[in-house]
Design an enzyme around this catalytic site. Structure first.
Site, PDB file in Angstrom:
ATOM      1  N   CYS A  86      -1.252   3.589 -15.319  1.00 37.88           N
ATOM      2  CA  CYS A  86      -0.795   2.420 -14.575  1.00 37.88           C
ATOM      3  C   CYS A  86      -1.538   1.177 -15.071  1.00 37.88           C
ATOM      4  O   CYS A  86      -2.688   1.253 -15.501  1.00 37.88           O
ATOM      5  CB  CYS A  86      -1.034   2.610 -13.083  1.00 37.88           C
ATOM      6  SG  CYS A  86      -0.378   1.240 -12.088  1.00 37.88           S
TER       7      CYS A  86
ATOM      8  N   ASP B 170      -2.652  -1.084 -13.284  1.00 39.59           N
ATOM      9  CA  ASP B 170      -3.609  -1.472 -12.235  1.00 39.59           C
ATOM     10  C   ASP B 170      -5.013  -1.708 -12.817  1.00 39.59           C
ATOM     11  O   ASP B 170      -5.551  -0.857 -13.540  1.00 39.59           O
ATOM     12  CB  ASP B 170      -3.664  -0.342 -11.180  1.00 39.59           C
ATOM     13  CG  ASP B 170      -4.361  -0.783  -9.898  1.00 39.59           C
ATOM     14  OD1 ASP B 170      -5.525  -1.236  -9.978  1.00 39.59           O
ATOM     15  OD2 ASP B 170      -3.762  -0.663  -8.824  1.00 39.59           O
TER      16      ASP B 170
ATOM     17  N   ARG C 240      -7.796  -1.500 -11.606  1.00 36.92           N
ATOM     18  CA  ARG C 240      -8.854  -0.592 -11.140  1.00 36.92           C
ATOM     19  C   ARG C 240      -8.860   0.743 -11.878  1.00 36.92           C
ATOM     20  O   ARG C 240      -9.647   1.633 -11.553  1.00 36.92           O
ATOM     21  CB  ARG C 240      -8.688  -0.352  -9.631  1.00 36.92           C
ATOM     22  CG  ARG C 240      -8.817  -1.622  -8.804  1.00 36.92           C
ATOM     23  CD  ARG C 240      -8.306  -1.421  -7.396  1.00 36.92           C
ATOM     24  NE  ARG C 240      -6.867  -1.135  -7.391  1.00 36.92           N
ATOM     25  CZ  ARG C 240      -6.159  -0.869  -6.283  1.00 36.92           C
ATOM     26  NH1 ARG C 240      -6.754  -0.851  -5.115  1.00 36.92           N
ATOM     27  NH2 ARG C 240      -4.866  -0.625  -6.366  1.00 36.92           N
TER      28      ARG C 240
ATOM     29  N   HIS D  35      -2.428   7.173 -10.172  1.00 31.95           N
ATOM     30  CA  HIS D  35      -3.590   6.990  -9.284  1.00 31.95           C
ATOM     31  C   HIS D  35      -3.114   6.904  -7.844  1.00 31.95           C
ATOM     32  O   HIS D  35      -2.001   6.452  -7.572  1.00 31.95           O
ATOM     33  CB  HIS D  35      -4.386   5.740  -9.684  1.00 31.95           C
ATOM     34  CG  HIS D  35      -3.641   4.452  -9.488  1.00 31.95           C
ATOM     35  ND1 HIS D  35      -3.790   3.674  -8.358  1.00 31.95           N
ATOM     36  CD2 HIS D  35      -2.719   3.820 -10.256  1.00 31.95           C
ATOM     37  CE1 HIS D  35      -3.009   2.611  -8.463  1.00 31.95           C
ATOM     38  NE2 HIS D  35      -2.344   2.672  -9.594  1.00 31.95           N
TER      39      HIS D  35
ATOM     40  N   CYS E   1      -1.102   3.750  -5.441  1.00 36.02           N
ATOM     41  CA  CYS E   1      -0.455   2.900  -6.452  1.00 36.02           C
ATOM     42  C   CYS E   1       0.511   1.902  -5.796  1.00 36.02           C
ATOM     43  O   CYS E   1       1.382   2.293  -5.015  1.00 36.02           O
ATOM     44  CB  CYS E   1       0.300   3.776  -7.452  1.00 36.02           C
ATOM     45  SG  CYS E   1       1.092   2.843  -8.781  1.00 36.02           S
TER      46      CYS E   1
HETATM   47 CO    CO Z   1      -0.553   1.732  -9.886  1.00 41.59          CO
END
Ligand code: CO
Length: 211
Positions: free
Chosen positions: A42, A44, A46, A98, A101
């Site tokens: 992803c 993302d 993080r 993750h 999400c």
């Molecule tokens: Co995500």
């Protein structure tokens, strides 16, 4: 002072630290890359791929998008997989989702995100296919997390349905596809799909012609 100066200072410190450990590190890397793993994760912020698995530059080939989707019409992702398998001969493809999400949450809770809705639609399909199981979970956070896992499973299957992957198996090239999930709250990785490394694990309907 430019607000991005910190990033350049960080970069200088990072490059110096690596050079102190191995003076020829960047020189060797500049000549070639020889990663054994392709990471599909992803976007993302993080979930930084290299950091999570403790790998240095040159060790992980990476593709990231919203909610780690592998879509059979996405030329970007397909090109990455093609290059990784056919040219770099990577040995492992890791699809890593993750928990929590945002893309999965948007698909589940019907949020409008403009252009990204078309992308999220891929996860809506995963929700629809598994709606009985997902809607059977009452806790809203657990529901998102279940769909995060189901999404990883679907994307692992999607990787295995790509011709370059199946052709590699048919040619006897060692290649395994894995499905993992990462906990943003505890920093831990977990495998949630049995690894797939041969054509006979693929349903007949998804086999590439002639294999
Ligand atoms: Co995500």
């Amino acid at each position: 002072m430019n607000e991005l100066d910190t990033l350049f200072q960080n970069n200088e410190q990072w490059a110096n630290a690596i050079k102190a450990e191995d003076p020829a590190f960047f020189e060797k890397l500049a000549k070639q890359q020889n990663p054994e793993y392709l990471w599909i994760g992803c976007a993302d912020s993080r979930v930084p791929a290299n950091e999570i698995v403790g790998l240095l530059p040159g060790e992980l080939f990476v593709h990231r998008n919203i909610a780690n989707c592998v879509v059979h019409t996405d030329l970007n992702c397909l090109s990455v997989i093609y290059y990784a398998v056919q040219v770099l001969k990577i040995k492992h493809i890791i699809v890593c989702g993750h928990y929590g999400c945002g893309g999965v949450n948007a698909a589940l809770n019907n949020f409008q995100l403009g252009l990204a809705d078309h992308w999220i639609r891929n996860i809506r399909d995963v929700y629809y296919t598994n709606r009985t199981e997902v809607d059977g979970v009452l806790d809203s956070k657990a529901k998102v997390d279940l769909l995060c896992e189901l999404n990883v499973k679907q994307q692992v299957s999607n990787v295995c349905h790509i011709p370059v992957v199946q052709n590699a198996w048919a040619a006897g090239q060692p290649l395994a596809v894995h499905g993992w999930i990462y906990g943003i709250g505890d920093g831990r990785l977990k495998s949630i799909v049995d690894s797939i490394d041969s054509l006979d694990q693929i349903p007949e309907q998804y086999r590439v012609a002639g294999l």
